[in-house]
Design an enzyme around this catalytic site. Structure first.
Site, PDB file in Angstrom:
ATOM      1  N   LEU A 145       0.863  -1.179   0.000  1.00 45.58           N
ATOM      2  CA  LEU A 145       0.000   0.000   0.000  1.00 45.58           C
ATOM      3  C   LEU A 145       0.899   1.228   0.000  1.00 45.58           C
ATOM      4  CD1 LEU A 145      -2.684  -0.886   2.734  1.00 45.58           C
ATOM      5  CD2 LEU A 145      -3.014  -0.929   0.263  1.00 45.58           C
ATOM      6  N   ASP A 146       0.455   2.302  -0.653  1.00 46.21           N
ATOM      7  CA  ASP A 146       1.207   3.552  -0.609  1.00 46.21           C
ATOM      8  C   ASP A 146       1.378   3.996   0.843  1.00 46.21           C
ATOM      9  OD1 ASP A 146       1.310   3.613  -3.355  1.00 46.21           O
ATOM     10  OD2 ASP A 146      -0.341   5.046  -3.577  1.00 46.21           O
ATOM     11  N   ARG A 147       2.428   4.745   1.080  1.00 46.92           N
ATOM     12  CA  ARG A 147       2.723   5.199   2.437  1.00 46.92           C
ATOM     13  C   ARG A 147       1.546   5.934   3.073  1.00 46.92           C
ATOM     14  NH1 ARG A 147       8.262   8.399   4.207  1.00 46.92           N
ATOM     15  NH2 ARG A 147       7.784   8.571   6.430  1.00 46.92           N
ATOM     16  N   THR A 149      -1.610   5.630   2.336  1.00 52.06           N
ATOM     17  CA  THR A 149      -2.850   4.856   2.314  1.00 52.06           C
ATOM     18  C   THR A 149      -2.922   3.981   3.554  1.00 52.06           C
ATOM     19  OG1 THR A 149      -2.788   4.777  -0.097  1.00 52.06           O
ATOM     20  CG2 THR A 149      -4.233   3.204   0.987  1.00 52.06           C
ATOM     21  N   ARG A 247      -5.432   6.443  -7.664  1.00 53.76           N
ATOM     22  CA  ARG A 247      -5.126   7.871  -7.666  1.00 53.76           C
ATOM     23  C   ARG A 247      -5.127   8.432  -9.091  1.00 53.76           C
ATOM     24  NH1 ARG A 247       0.259   7.951  -4.039  1.00 53.76           N
ATOM     25  NH2 ARG A 247       0.048  10.222  -4.290  1.00 53.76           N
TER      26      ARG A 247
END
Length: 315
Positions: A145-147, A149, A247
């Protein structure tokens, strides 16, 4: 020149357990012999200095349970140990576990914590988990997961579980559902965004993803959960799992994610900061999949309070 500290030099004999079974011997050695140059690892393999069950093997040999691996005397430079996770972070992570059995766990990843170290991040979620559980011989991320998120993240506790879960993801049998607040009113009738994405790396090392006909096929399914005057709460379900997919697909639809500094709308983000939004509004709310033991699982992570409060203010 000052001497380089090194671990004692001696022949090592290792027995392979189920945690490393199925792994290529070169990848096993690169992990086990951290600090040894990659070229050196492949050289001792080519020369037959590494042996499995007393026999020479090639770099692509896959280890089996019970294999006896001989590693020749080789100096490994000692590196200064990176700082470990604080007791507060360890407590936060252990308290964020949504599901756990003998083969895997699902954790509700906090926003702002990278899933792994690197790129200027010395300590990520997986390193923190390993430090908090020193007796756990195997812990590996199943996906990322993105930082910024938050939400459901799978971690394997066995190599067999890692292979199973990654196979399930590759074959599209893992359902990943997100909640996202977007800027603007989502276009009526737009339920599916199917545009290819291409990942580019800037000179600074920053990764930027763009819609590009030469990119990889990428599909996201969207559903409106709630409409506000100038924003829309969305549910996004991934059909593919490209970097920054939700995104960039939201941006493509004309409704970038709220709080997204990279692909978002500056004015929208500024206004939402006044409503208390201090991060990107993207949360991995649900995972549905077949576990390594064959059980059907549906795991949910509640929306964090800081995001729920933003919705209350918008209402």
């Amino acid at each position: 020149m000052p001497e380089v500290n090194s671990k004692p030099v001696a022949v090592q004999m290792l027995e392979i357990t189920e945690h490393h079974a199925g792994q290529r011997v070169d990848n096993f050695l690169l992990t086990y012999l951290k600090g040894v140059p990659k070229s050196r690892v492949y050289r001792i393999l080519r020369k037959g200095e590494v042996r499995v069950n007393r026999s020479r093997i090639k770099a692509d040999y896959r280890l089996q349970v019970g294999d006896q691996v001989r590693i020749p005397p080789i100096r490994v430079a000692e590196r200064e140990a990176p700082p470990g996770p604080s007791p507060r972070l360890q407590q936060l992570l252990e308290g964020s576990i949504l599901f756990e059995d003998d083969s895997m766990l699902v954790i509700n990843k906090p926003a702002g914590l990278a899933v792994h170290g690197g790129s200027g991040v010395s300590l990520g979620l997986i390193e923190s988990l390993r430090a908090a559980r020193p007796d756990q011989p195997f812990l590996e991320l199943v996906h990322r997961l993105d930082r910024e998120t938050s939400g459901c993240l799978m971690v394997a506790k066995k190599r067999s579980a890692l292979r199973h879960l990654q196979d399930e993801m590759r074959d599209g049998r893992v359902k990943k559902v997100y909640q996202a607040l977007v800027c603007g009113r989502w276009p009526k009738g737009m339920k599916r965004v199917d545009v290819p994405l291409r990942k580019n790396e800037l000179k600074s090392g920053e990764r930027v993803v763009r819609v590009d006909g030469e990119g990889k096929a990428s599909v996201t399914h969207f559903a409106v959960l709630e409409r506000f005057d100038r924003h829309t709460l969305m549910e996004a379900t991934l059909e593919t799992g490209r970097t920054h997919q939700i995104r960039v697909h939201s941006q493509f639809a004309g409704c970038p994610l709220a709080g997204d500094d990279k692909y978002g709308d500056e004015e929208c983000n500024r206004q939402l900061r006044q409503s208390g939004l201090k991060r990107m509004f993207l949360h991995a709310v649900k995972l549905q999949f077949k576990g390594p033991d064959g059980q059907k699982l549906s795991i949910e992570a509640p929306l964090p309070e800081e995001l729920s409060h933003v919705l209350v203010r918008l209402r």
